[in-house]
Motif scaffolding. Structure first.
Motif, PDB file in Angstrom:
ATOM      1  N   ALA A  38      -5.672   1.628   3.662  1.00 50.23           N
ATOM      2  CA  ALA A  38      -5.931   2.090   2.298  1.00 50.23           C
ATOM      3  C   ALA A  38      -6.783   3.352   2.283  1.00 50.23           C
ATOM      4  O   ALA A  38      -6.596   4.230   1.432  1.00 50.23           O
ATOM      5  CB  ALA A  38      -6.619   0.978   1.506  1.00 50.23           C
ATOM      6  N   ALA A  39      -7.687   3.459   3.237  1.00 51.14           N
ATOM      7  CA  ALA A  39      -8.585   4.622   3.289  1.00 51.14           C
ATOM      8  C   ALA A  39      -7.853   5.915   3.612  1.00 51.14           C
ATOM      9  O   ALA A  39      -8.373   7.011   3.359  1.00 51.14           O
ATOM     10  CB  ALA A  39      -9.690   4.373   4.323  1.00 51.14           C
ATOM     11  N   THR A  40      -6.624   5.814   4.132  1.00 54.18           N
ATOM     12  CA  THR A  40      -5.849   7.005   4.478  1.00 54.18           C
ATOM     13  C   THR A  40      -4.991   7.496   3.316  1.00 54.18           C
ATOM     14  O   THR A  40      -4.337   8.539   3.433  1.00 54.18           O
ATOM     15  CB  THR A  40      -4.930   6.728   5.686  1.00 54.18           C
ATOM     16  N   LYS A  41      -4.983   6.771   2.189  1.00 55.54           N
ATOM     17  CA  LYS A  41      -4.087   7.101   1.078  1.00 55.54           C
ATOM     18  C   LYS A  41      -4.807   7.891  -0.017  1.00 55.54           C
ATOM     19  O   LYS A  41      -6.028   7.824  -0.166  1.00 55.54           O
ATOM     20  CB  LYS A  41      -3.491   5.821   0.488  1.00 55.54           C
ATOM     21  N   PRO A  92      12.594   3.049  -2.642  1.00 53.46           N
ATOM     22  CA  PRO A  92      13.299   2.388  -3.743  1.00 53.46           C
ATOM     23  C   PRO A  92      12.375   1.594  -4.665  1.00 53.46           C
ATOM     24  O   PRO A  92      12.614   1.516  -5.882  1.00 53.46           O
ATOM     25  CB  PRO A  92      14.285   1.461  -3.017  1.00 53.46           C
ATOM     26  N   TYR A  93      11.310   1.022  -4.106  1.00 55.72           N
ATOM     27  CA  TYR A  93      10.359   0.285  -4.948  1.00 55.72           C
ATOM     28  C   TYR A  93       9.639   1.252  -5.881  1.00 55.72           C
ATOM     29  O   TYR A  93       9.477   0.979  -7.081  1.00 55.72           O
ATOM     30  CB  TYR A  93       9.337  -0.439  -4.069  1.00 55.72           C
ATOM     31  N   ALA A  94       9.211   2.372  -5.328  1.00 55.65           N
ATOM     32  CA  ALA A  94       8.528   3.372  -6.148  1.00 55.65           C
ATOM     33  C   ALA A  94       9.443   3.894  -7.248  1.00 55.65           C
ATOM     34  O   ALA A  94       9.016   4.092  -8.394  1.00 55.65           O
ATOM     35  CB  ALA A  94       8.045   4.522  -5.261  1.00 55.65           C
ATOM     36  N   ALA A  95      10.723   4.094  -6.915  1.00 58.47           N
ATOM     37  CA  ALA A  95      11.684   4.572  -7.919  1.00 58.47           C
ATOM     38  C   ALA A  95      11.893   3.533  -9.010  1.00 58.47           C
ATOM     39  O   ALA A  95      12.035   3.870 -10.197  1.00 58.47           O
ATOM     40  CB  ALA A  95      13.012   4.912  -7.242  1.00 58.47           C
ATOM     41  N   ALA A  96      11.925   2.235  -8.637  1.00 58.80           N
ATOM     42  CA  ALA A  96      12.159   1.173  -9.620  1.00 58.80           C
ATOM     43  C   ALA A  96      11.022   1.081 -10.627  1.00 58.80           C
ATOM     44  O   ALA A  96      11.231   0.621 -11.759  1.00 58.80           O
ATOM     45  CB  ALA A  96      12.328  -0.167  -8.896  1.00 58.80           C
ATOM     46  N   LEU A  97       9.842   1.525 -10.256  1.00 62.54           N
ATOM     47  CA  LEU A  97       8.716   1.489 -11.188  1.00 62.54           C
ATOM     48  C   LEU A  97       8.974   2.346 -12.426  1.00 62.54           C
ATOM     49  O   LEU A  97       8.431   2.071 -13.499  1.00 62.54           O
ATOM     50  CB  LEU A  97       7.436   1.947 -10.488  1.00 62.54           C
ATOM     51  N   HIS A  98       9.815   3.355 -12.283  1.00 65.12           N
ATOM     52  CA  HIS A  98      10.137   4.207 -13.433  1.00 65.12           C
ATOM     53  C   HIS A  98      11.050   3.507 -14.431  1.00 65.12           C
ATOM     54  O   HIS A  98      11.249   4.004 -15.540  1.00 65.12           O
ATOM     55  CB  HIS A  98      10.800   5.503 -12.948  1.00 65.12           C
ATOM     56  N   ARG A  99      11.600   2.349 -14.048  1.00 67.26           N
ATOM     57  CA  ARG A  99      12.522   1.618 -14.928  1.00 67.26           C
ATOM     58  C   ARG A  99      11.850   0.454 -15.656  1.00 67.26           C
ATOM     59  O   ARG A  99      12.509  -0.310 -16.358  1.00 67.26           O
ATOM     60  CB  ARG A  99      13.698   1.088 -14.106  1.00 67.26           C
ATOM     61  N   LEU A 100      10.545   0.304 -15.505  1.00 70.89           N
ATOM     62  CA  LEU A 100       9.860  -0.836 -16.114  1.00 70.89           C
ATOM     63  C   LEU A 100       9.985  -0.840 -17.638  1.00 70.89           C
ATOM     64  O   LEU A 100       9.940  -1.901 -18.266  1.00 70.89           O
ATOM     65  CB  LEU A 100       8.383  -0.844 -15.713  1.00 70.89           C
ATOM     66  N   VAL A 107       0.840  -1.204   0.000  1.00 73.81           N
ATOM     67  CA  VAL A 107       0.000   0.000   0.000  1.00 73.81           C
ATOM     68  C   VAL A 107       0.875   1.254   0.000  1.00 73.81           C
ATOM     69  O   VAL A 107       0.619   2.210  -0.754  1.00 73.81           O
ATOM     70  CB  VAL A 107      -0.938  -0.006   1.225  1.00 73.81           C
ATOM     71  N   GLU A 108       1.924   1.257   0.812  1.00 73.47           N
ATOM     72  CA  GLU A 108       2.815   2.425   0.899  1.00 73.47           C
ATOM     73  C   GLU A 108       3.565   2.648  -0.419  1.00 73.47           C
ATOM     74  O   GLU A 108       3.792   3.795  -0.826  1.00 73.47           O
ATOM     75  CB  GLU A 108       3.807   2.236   2.048  1.00 73.47           C
ATOM     76  N   ILE A 109       3.959   1.575  -1.091  1.00 72.79           N
ATOM     77  CA  ILE A 109       4.667   1.704  -2.374  1.00 72.79           C
ATOM     78  C   ILE A 109       3.753   2.360  -3.414  1.00 72.79           C
ATOM     79  O   ILE A 109       4.156   3.289  -4.131  1.00 72.79           O
ATOM     80  CB  ILE A 109       5.141   0.327  -2.877  1.00 72.79           C
ATOM     81  N   ALA A 110       2.518   1.855  -3.500  1.00 71.86           N
ATOM     82  CA  ALA A 110       1.578   2.422  -4.463  1.00 71.86           C
ATOM     83  C   ALA A 110       1.328   3.897  -4.176  1.00 71.86           C
ATOM     84  O   ALA A 110       1.274   4.720  -5.099  1.00 71.86           O
ATOM     85  CB  ALA A 110       0.269   1.633  -4.428  1.00 71.86           C
ATOM     86  N   ALA A 120       4.275   5.944  -5.234  1.00 69.70           N
ATOM     87  CA  ALA A 120       4.392   6.018  -6.693  1.00 69.70           C
ATOM     88  C   ALA A 120       3.241   6.799  -7.322  1.00 69.70           C
ATOM     89  O   ALA A 120       3.315   7.168  -8.505  1.00 69.70           O
ATOM     90  CB  ALA A 120       4.442   4.610  -7.273  1.00 69.70           C
ATOM     91  N   GLY A 121       2.178   7.031  -6.554  1.00 70.00           N
ATOM     92  CA  GLY A 121       1.025   7.739  -7.097  1.00 70.00           C
ATOM     93  C   GLY A 121       0.264   6.931  -8.121  1.00 70.00           C
ATOM     94  O   GLY A 121      -0.334   7.494  -9.051  1.00 70.00           O
ATOM     95  N   LEU A 122       0.242   5.603  -7.960  1.00 66.13           N
ATOM     96  CA  LEU A 122      -0.424   4.721  -8.915  1.00 66.13           C
ATOM     97  C   LEU A 122      -1.519   3.922  -8.216  1.00 66.13           C
ATOM     98  O   LEU A 122      -1.367   3.514  -7.057  1.00 66.13           O
ATOM     99  CB  LEU A 122       0.580   3.751  -9.537  1.00 66.13           C
ATOM    100  N   PRO A 123      -2.634   3.675  -8.916  1.00 64.60           N
ATOM    101  CA  PRO A 123      -3.706   2.863  -8.314  1.00 64.60           C
ATOM    102  C   PRO A 123      -3.217   1.433  -8.039  1.00 64.60           C
ATOM    103  O   PRO A 123      -2.282   0.947  -8.672  1.00 64.60           O
ATOM    104  CB  PRO A 123      -4.820   2.881  -9.373  1.00 64.60           C
ATOM    105  N   LEU A 124      -3.889   0.790  -7.085  1.00 66.52           N
ATOM    106  CA  LEU A 124      -3.462  -0.530  -6.624  1.00 66.52           C
ATOM    107  C   LEU A 124      -4.664  -1.452  -6.526  1.00 66.52           C
ATOM    108  O   LEU A 124      -5.734  -1.050  -6.074  1.00 66.52           O
ATOM    109  CB  LEU A 124      -2.793  -0.394  -5.250  1.00 66.52           C
TER     110      LEU A 124
END
Length: 375
Positions: free
Chosen positions: A256-259, A334-342, A230-233, A236-240
């Motif tokens: 989830a309701a706090t995001k 780091p997980y959120a940053a790695a999403l930019h490398r997909l 939940v924190e990674i999504a 990253a500003g992406l739906p989950l």
């Protein structure tokens, strides 16, 4: 022994001229270990199939499962309470003798003794030495300080009652290392079967989805780290989409309701829906330390990359920088940053890699192991 040799495959059905028993722990309605048991059973259609008990909804007659006397007791309602009795139950399971016993074990099934070891070959496929006995840091059921002495007693019983096992196979290098560390026994690695053909051949409409969300799948329990997903999504500003079920559901929904990002829960999706979710995801988030992990392979069979923890089974199922990214620690950044490398990854390469864990490959390797070890 070499499992990937070019030697002639053993004839099927295996061990047709020998009396064979297959043994599994409790049998759930769904689960990776049950799928392995049934895949091995397909190669041994004449074998008797023995389990401690089967959960409600399991078609025991159709699957030809014989249940122990524990199935008629309240213990089947609590695996934690049943655990100390399991070694005893396995030793009282039957007075019949077999030429070959093949156990599928993640607790104490490998301690079953159905014949004199001088005449009965016992082969054991290990999903993991019982986590709550040997690795309480993985499983909270064995971590309470009050269980320290009982845990030591169960460890001693586990070692003493499994000396008759002739050969071990491990579902991953991770588990192979535990077998050596805890039991001081050698084993070969045979990764479990994944239905890559099913997941890889989705309807065209599923394959051409927009892949605009992140995905988390699994049992909603603490060590799976769905709170981190939940924190990674959110970072990253992406739906989950979170798919599965478990005791953490209420807590995860509150989190989830706090995001700010949209988070959708899919409770117990059917198999077709699960495949659809894999194909529609931008990436699977899997920051958990697993023994093997079938879910990441299913995702890759759909061309979906995996972002996961650089530990355990993911070291075998994900090629870092090619079929996903492996990261250290539990910091979401780091997980959120790695999403930019997909964009660096090839979906064709991801699917090709998943094919190495197919059901056919498992059948080939496990048949070679059984044929060799049963001699």
């Amino acid at each position: 022994m070499t499992l990937d040799s070019t030697a002639q495959l053993p004839r099927l059905p295996l061990l047709a001229d020998r009396k064979v028993a297959m043994v599994h722990e409790w049998f759930g309605a769904t689960g990776g270990s049950e799928a392995v048991f049934l895949a091995i059973a397909d190669l041994l259609p004449h074998a008797e199939r023995l389990v401690l008990w089967a959960d409600e909804g399991v078609p025991t007659e159709q699957l030809r499962l014989s249940q122990s006397w524990m199935s008629r007791t309240p213990l089947k309602q609590s695996k934690a309470l049943a655990l100390p009795a399991m070694p005893l139950v396995w030793r009282t399971l039957t007075n019949r003798k077999f030429d070959v016993v093949i156990s599928s074990s993640h607790a104490f099934a490998h301690t079953v003794k159905l014949g004199d070891p001088a005449h009965t070959r016992h082969l054991s496929y290990i999903h993991s030495p019982a986590r709550y006995v040997w690795s309480p840091d993985f499983d909270g059921r064995g971590s309470h300080p009050a269980l320290k002495v009982p845990r030591k007693m169960l460890q001693a019983a586990d070692l003493r009652l499994s000396r008759h096992v002739h050969a071990y196979a491990a579902n991953s290098r991770e588990v192979q290392g535990r077998i050596k560390r805890f039991w001081n026994r050698d084993s070969v690695v045979v990764n479990p079967p994944v239905d890559t053909a099913y997941f890889g051949n989705a309807p065209q409409a599923d394959q051409y989805q927009s892949r605009d969300y992140l995905l988390g799948i699994g049992r909603w329990i603490p060590y799976k780290n769905f709170d981190l997903i939940v924190e990674i999504a959110d970072a990253a500003g992406l739906p989950l989409v979170i798919a599965g079920s478990g005791p953490e559901e209420e807590r995860l929904r509150k989190l989830a309701a706090t995001k700010q990002v949209h988070i959708h829960f899919e409770v117990r999706p059917e198999r077709d829906r699960l495949r659809q979710l894999y194909w529609g995801a931008r990436a699977l988030l899997f920051p958990a330390h697993e023994d093997f992990g079938i879910i990441p392979v299913e995702a890759q069979a759909c061309g979906t990359p995996v972002l996961g923890l650089r530990r355990g089974g993911l070291l075998e199922t994900v090629v870092d920088g090619e079929t996903g990214f492996l990261l250290d620690g539990l910091d979401p950044a780091p997980y959120a940053a790695a999403l930019h490398r997909l964009g660096e990854l090839s979906r064709y390469r991801i699917q090709q890699h998943a094919g190495g864990f197919s059901a056919d490959r498992f059948a080939d390797r496990i048949a070679r192991w059984i044929d060799h070890a049963a001699r």
